[in-house]
Write an enzyme that holds these catalytic residues in place. Sequence first.
Site, PDB file in Angstrom:
ATOM      1  N   GLU A 104      12.217  -1.321   0.335  1.00 18.90           N
ATOM      2  CA  GLU A 104      12.295  -1.169   1.832  1.00 18.90           C
ATOM      3  C   GLU A 104      10.886  -0.473   2.532  1.00 18.90           C
ATOM      4  O   GLU A 104      10.132  -0.007   1.726  1.00 18.90           O
ATOM      5  CB  GLU A 104      13.357  -0.181   2.006  1.00 18.90           C
ATOM      6  N   ASP A 105      10.849  -0.931   3.760  1.00 22.00           N
ATOM      7  CA  ASP A 105       9.818  -0.383   4.316  1.00 22.00           C
ATOM      8  C   ASP A 105       9.832   0.934   4.819  1.00 22.00           C
ATOM      9  O   ASP A 105       8.886   1.864   4.389  1.00 22.00           O
ATOM     10  CB  ASP A 105       9.502  -1.332   5.790  1.00 22.00           C
ATOM     11  N   ASP A 108      14.971   5.791   7.387  1.00 19.60           N
ATOM     12  CA  ASP A 108      15.269   6.906   8.739  1.00 19.60           C
ATOM     13  C   ASP A 108      16.948   7.549   8.483  1.00 19.60           C
ATOM     14  O   ASP A 108      16.895   8.587   7.701  1.00 19.60           O
ATOM     15  CB  ASP A 108      15.304   6.109   9.899  1.00 19.60           C
TER      16      ASP A 108
HETATM   17  P1  IMP Z   1      18.057   3.422   8.880  1.00 13.80           P
HETATM   18  O1  IMP Z   1      19.276   2.673   8.560  1.00 13.80           O
HETATM   19  O2  IMP Z   1      18.160   4.689  10.193  1.00 13.80           O
HETATM   20  O3  IMP Z   1      17.721   4.403   7.589  1.00 13.80           O
HETATM   21  O4  IMP Z   1      16.971   2.449   9.465  1.00 13.80           O
HETATM   22  C1  IMP Z   1      16.211   1.870   8.566  1.00 13.80           C
HETATM   23  C2  IMP Z   1      15.875   0.414   9.033  1.00 13.80           C
HETATM   24  O5  IMP Z   1      15.342   0.620  10.291  1.00 13.80           O
HETATM   25  C3  IMP Z   1      14.704  -0.086   8.146  1.00 13.80           C
HETATM   26  O6  IMP Z   1      14.938  -1.102   7.510  1.00 13.80           O
HETATM   27  C4  IMP Z   1      13.578   0.201   8.983  1.00 13.80           C
HETATM   28  O7  IMP Z   1      13.026  -1.279   8.819  1.00 13.80           O
HETATM   29  C5  IMP Z   1      13.749   0.292  10.502  1.00 13.80           C
HETATM   30  N1  IMP Z   1      13.183   1.343  10.852  1.00 13.80           N
HETATM   31  C6  IMP Z   1      13.379   2.871  11.011  1.00 13.80           C
HETATM   32  N2  IMP Z   1      12.661   3.669  11.396  1.00 13.80           N
HETATM   33  C7  IMP Z   1      11.766   2.821  11.546  1.00 13.80           C
HETATM   34  C8  IMP Z   1      10.276   2.885  12.072  1.00 13.80           C
HETATM   35  O8  IMP Z   1       9.689   4.343  12.474  1.00 13.80           O
HETATM   36  N3  IMP Z   1       9.507   1.729  12.287  1.00 13.80           N
HETATM   37  C9  IMP Z   1       9.977   0.697  11.848  1.00 13.80           C
HETATM   38  N4  IMP Z   1      11.213   0.326  11.436  1.00 13.80           N
HETATM   39  C10 IMP Z   1      11.979   1.560  11.185  1.00 13.80           C
HETATM   40 MG    MG Z   2      13.870  -2.925   7.899  1.00 11.65          MG
END
Ligand code: IMP
Ligand code: MG
Length: 186
Positions: A104-105, A108
């Site tokens: 994963e990149d 968050d």
């Molecule tokens: P989560 O589900 O909140 O953990 O968000 C994760 C997804 O949102 C990942 O697949 C990331 O690609 C994208 N994401 C979350 N934060 C960022 C950021 O700061 N920059 C770019 N993509 C983000």
């Molecule tokens: Mg992503």
Amino acid sequence: MAVVGHGVGVFPREIIPAAAIARRVAELGSEIDTRLPPGPLTVVGVLRGAFMFMADLVRAIPRELTCDFLGVRSYGDATVSSGVVEITSDLAAPIAGRRVLLVEDIVDTGLTLKYLVDVLQARGPAAVHVCALMAKPSYKASGGPLLDFVGFDAPDAFVVGYGMDAAQVYRNLPYLAALDPAETKV
Ligand code: IMP
Ligand code: MG
């Protein structure tokens, strides 16, 4: 939160230079090879944000592996998690019995990761390990339960570059950069 200002004097602030990324990715590759039991791997990159990281990471893992990709949409063009994950393109090959490394990149809330690990586990792999280039402080604070390997701590800001985008822009920056809150609009 919509990102504004592309090309009109607003430019992301470099936080991790390309050379530091290269050093860390080389370390991660060795760490992965050392810590995972011997045998072939299926490395699964999450598109599109992880494509550049994955390309560098697989070259740093000195063992037999195959590459596959999952297309996922979680954010649309906004910079806050919608909590909704949609698989836009599935794996090309089955993973039953395989040792999988999900790449994963950035993590968050962890919602996307949780969903993807569940999807992969349901297909009967030998194991699913997870490597993310970055993790945000909130996820680290929660114990980061799903992450086996992490490249860098992310700042509490929206990160772009090295494959990551804001509204599809900035993926081609060779370094990691932050979009400061003043440069985004609620
Ligand atoms: P989560 O589900 O909140 O953990 O968000 C994760 C997804 O949102 C990942 O697949 C990331 O690609 C994208 N994401 C979350 N934060 C960022 C950021 O700061 N920059 C770019 N993509 C983000
Ligand atoms: Mg992503």
